[in-house]
Design a protein around this motif. Structure first.
Motif, PDB file in Angstrom:
ATOM      1  N   ASP A  76      11.689  -4.595  -5.355  1.00 42.20           N
ATOM      2  CA  ASP A  76      11.125  -3.265  -5.122  1.00 42.20           C
ATOM      3  C   ASP A  76      11.621  -2.621  -3.828  1.00 42.20           C
ATOM      4  OD1 ASP A  76       9.617  -3.459  -7.440  1.00 42.20           O
ATOM      5  OD2 ASP A  76       7.896  -4.348  -6.411  1.00 42.20           O
ATOM      6  N   LYS A  77      12.787  -3.056  -3.348  1.00 42.62           N
ATOM      7  CA  LYS A  77      13.261  -2.550  -2.056  1.00 42.62           C
ATOM      8  C   LYS A  77      13.484  -1.043  -2.062  1.00 42.62           C
ATOM      9  CE  LYS A  77      18.207  -3.409  -2.893  1.00 42.62           C
ATOM     10  NZ  LYS A  77      19.423  -4.049  -2.359  1.00 42.62           N
ATOM     11  N   ASN A  78      13.759  -0.447  -3.238  1.00 37.93           N
ATOM     12  CA  ASN A  78      13.974   0.997  -3.332  1.00 37.93           C
ATOM     13  C   ASN A  78      12.820   1.709  -4.020  1.00 37.93           C
ATOM     14  OD1 ASN A  78      16.591   0.864  -2.141  1.00 37.93           O
ATOM     15  ND2 ASN A  78      17.407   0.119  -4.096  1.00 37.93           N
ATOM     16  N   ASN A  79      11.655   1.084  -4.002  1.00 36.79           N
ATOM     17  CA  ASN A  79      10.474   1.638  -4.662  1.00 36.79           C
ATOM     18  C   ASN A  79       9.800   2.678  -3.754  1.00 36.79           C
ATOM     19  OD1 ASN A  79       8.197   1.975  -6.358  1.00 36.79           O
ATOM     20  ND2 ASN A  79       7.119   0.316  -5.309  1.00 36.79           N
ATOM     21  N   MET A  80      10.133   3.928  -3.968  1.00 40.09           N
ATOM     22  CA  MET A  80       9.592   5.019  -3.145  1.00 40.09           C
ATOM     23  C   MET A  80       8.218   5.445  -3.673  1.00 40.09           C
ATOM     24  SD  MET A  80      10.157   7.108  -0.570  1.00 40.09           S
ATOM     25  CE  MET A  80      11.940   7.188  -0.321  1.00 40.09           C
ATOM     26  N   PHE A 123       9.054   3.764   1.392  1.00 41.81           N
ATOM     27  CA  PHE A 123       9.253   2.664   0.457  1.00 41.81           C
ATOM     28  C   PHE A 123       8.038   1.739   0.470  1.00 41.81           C
ATOM     29  CE2 PHE A 123      13.820   3.623   1.412  1.00 41.81           C
ATOM     30  CZ  PHE A 123      14.146   4.055   0.135  1.00 41.81           C
ATOM     31  N   CYS A 124       7.700   1.255  -0.709  1.00 40.67           N
ATOM     32  CA  CYS A 124       6.633   0.263  -0.861  1.00 40.67           C
ATOM     33  C   CYS A 124       7.267  -0.967  -1.503  1.00 40.67           C
ATOM     34  CB  CYS A 124       5.502   0.814  -1.727  1.00 40.67           C
ATOM     35  SG  CYS A 124       4.075  -0.287  -1.861  1.00 40.67           S
ATOM     36  N   THR A 125       7.725  -1.910  -0.679  1.00 39.30           N
ATOM     37  CA  THR A 125       8.549  -3.013  -1.174  1.00 39.30           C
ATOM     38  C   THR A 125       7.750  -4.155  -1.789  1.00 39.30           C
ATOM     39  OG1 THR A 125       8.534  -4.325   0.867  1.00 39.30           O
ATOM     40  CG2 THR A 125      10.164  -2.534   0.712  1.00 39.30           C
ATOM     41  N   ASN A 126       6.448  -4.249  -1.467  1.00 38.80           N
ATOM     42  CA  ASN A 126       5.632  -5.381  -1.908  1.00 38.80           C
ATOM     43  C   ASN A 126       6.197  -6.721  -1.421  1.00 38.80           C
ATOM     44  OD1 ASN A 126       3.744  -3.803  -3.548  1.00 38.80           O
ATOM     45  ND2 ASN A 126       5.542  -3.430  -4.835  1.00 38.80           N
ATOM     46  N   ILE A 155       0.859  -1.183   0.000  1.00 43.17           N
ATOM     47  CA  ILE A 155       0.000   0.000   0.000  1.00 43.17           C
ATOM     48  C   ILE A 155       0.896   1.234   0.000  1.00 43.17           C
ATOM     49  CG2 ILE A 155      -1.753   1.283   1.291  1.00 43.17           C
ATOM     50  CD1 ILE A 155      -2.592  -1.450   2.528  1.00 43.17           C
ATOM     51  N   SER A 156       0.670   2.130  -0.943  1.00 43.61           N
ATOM     52  CA  SER A 156       1.541   3.295  -1.102  1.00 43.61           C
ATOM     53  C   SER A 156       1.293   4.341  -0.032  1.00 43.61           C
ATOM     54  CB  SER A 156       1.319   3.931  -2.475  1.00 43.61           C
ATOM     55  OG  SER A 156       1.759   3.067  -3.496  1.00 43.61           O
TER      56      SER A 156
END
Length: 426
Positions: free
Chosen positions: A72-76, A64-67, A58-59
């Motif tokens: 996706d560890k760096n998915n901001m 970070f939103c890693t799923n 959930i954003s």
């Protein structure tokens, strides 16, 4: 919300891996601001200043939103999900992002990158999934409530495993905007909390345009006026003896209070899992196909092959599953013409051991994924609201869950019934 709360989260997280990230500084600052607002008379409602945990698909803006994936560890996240905007409006504090099966695609919480999610009652057993971290955060009192997602049971399964309450509302009642999809036609946002009053508060806060500020459920209904549907097929087949015994106890309580119990047959319900598997497989594969080969070695074991296999599901097979869903919807609507709610076990068993690939009970053996989603999945396929409430424990002290299912948009009814049942079982 204070430093002691944060310290408790950090201590417990080392044991159970409920959180992927904890927003300690931000949460403490928001708690101070909430206190100032409340003291100045600007009280927003029952969630004002209350710590909540959100599943890490959930954003939340600037987090970070890693799923649950190393990919996706760096998915901001650049924006808040719709539900996060609603919670912020109510003054809730996001204390952290909770652990999950990678891309929400399993039900046992075996995440090799962010830690195995462990059952709060017995660490050798699964907490369920994929919203296992959210359930554990509630069960261990690390958050007042938590938000998860449910595609084949991923809120109700961990609720049953951890001995708390889990609600999957009607499909799309809570918009999934800003939630990483697994299967866009089966994904639901769901709620986890200790009791039905708390679930009700969270649900009302998440509904678009809701002006409800009450901290209580609607007045208790007259149980004697209810017609309870109990499926004679499927939902009571291959069930652990102790689980069935507890469900039958509840049915007898309804009868003793004057409710009418109607034993029913649900046509073709066994087709739901087949349809669900093809829908998730095809839709999940579509969402992942552009990154599968680039990140082949980074996916959790099994996920790469799962999404790869999904690419082989033909259009005709997918369309056949959609037709099955339509038929099931018609069948369930017919059933709800004569009953108010359905009662089933949430799971046929209690929480399996973390090491289990198959589960055995009595004379039965079943793949763990099938066993844990067999009774929950049909209500993702149909989109009907379903609630899991705890009934007690088995001989090993592990919780037993009861599933209450209603017709479309009957959340208030099933949550009220859930509260009544929990009160009776105390």
């Amino acid at each position: 919300m204070n430093n002691q709360n944060i310290k408790k989260i950090e201590e417990k997280n080392g044991e159970n891996n409920a959180f992927i990230s904890v927003s300690s500084k931000i949460a403490l600052e928001e708690a101070k601001n909430a206190e100032k607002e409340i003291l100045s008379g600007n009280y927003r409602g029952p969630l004002h200043g209350i710590p909540l945990a959100l599943k890490d698909n959930i954003s939340v803006k600037s987090l970070f939103c890693t799923n649950g994936s190393i990919i996706d560890k760096n998915n901001m996240a650049h924006n808040d999900a719709f539900l996060v905007k609603q919670l912020r409006h109510e003054g809730a504090i996001i204390v952290g992002k909770t652990n999950l099966d990678e891309y929400a695609n399993h039900v046992i919480g075996m995440n090799r990158h962010y830690g195995i999610i462990k059952n709060p009652i017995n660490n050798n057993h699964t907490a369920g999934g994929s919203s296992g971290g959210s359930a554990v955060s509630v069960a261990l009192n690390l958050s007042y409530g938590a938000i998860g997602t449910d595609t084949s049971g991923s809120v109700r399964i961990p609720a049953a495993c951890c001995g708390i309450v889990g609600l999957k509302p009607t499909y799309n009642l809570i918009p999934t905007e800003g939630v990483t999809p697994l299967s866009w036609s089966l994904d639901h946002v769901g709620i986890l909390a200790k009791d039905c009053n708390d679930v009700s508060i969270l649900l009302r806060s998440l509904l678009v345009g809701s002006k409800e500020t009450s901290t209580n459920l609607d007045p208790p209904m007259d149980i004697s006026q209810l017609t309870i549907g109990v499926p004679e097929n499927y939902f009571f087949e291959m069930v652990d003896e102790m689980v069935e015994k507890k469900i039958r106890e509840v049915i007898n309580i309804f009868i003793s209070q004057g409710a009418r119990v109607k034993y029913i047959n649900i046509p073709n319900v066994e087709q739901a899992l087949m349809a669900q598997e093809d829908i998730i497989g095809a839709e999940g594969a579509f969402l992942h196909k552009f990154q599968l080969e680039d990140h082949k070695g980074k996916y959790e074991e099994g996920n790469y092959e799962y999404f790869k296999h999904g690419l082989t599901i033909t259009r005709s097979k997918y369309e056949e599953s959609l037709i099955i869903r339509q038929r099931l919807n018609r069948d369930f609507q017919q059933i709800f013409n004569s009953v108010d709610i359905l009662l089933t076990p949430t799971l046929p068993i209690t929480a399996p051991k973390l090491t289990a690939e198959k589960v055995t009970w009595g004379n039965y053996e079943e793949d763990i994924l099938t066993a844990l989603s067999r009774f929950t999945g049909p209500f993702n396929v149909t989109g009907l609201p379903a609630l899991s409430v705890p009934l007690g424990i088995d001989m090993d002290g592990l919780p037993i869950g009861l599933q209450i299912v209603g017709n479309m948009y009957s959340e208030n009814k099933i949550v009220s019934v859930g509260k009544w049942i929990m009160d009776q079982m105390r």
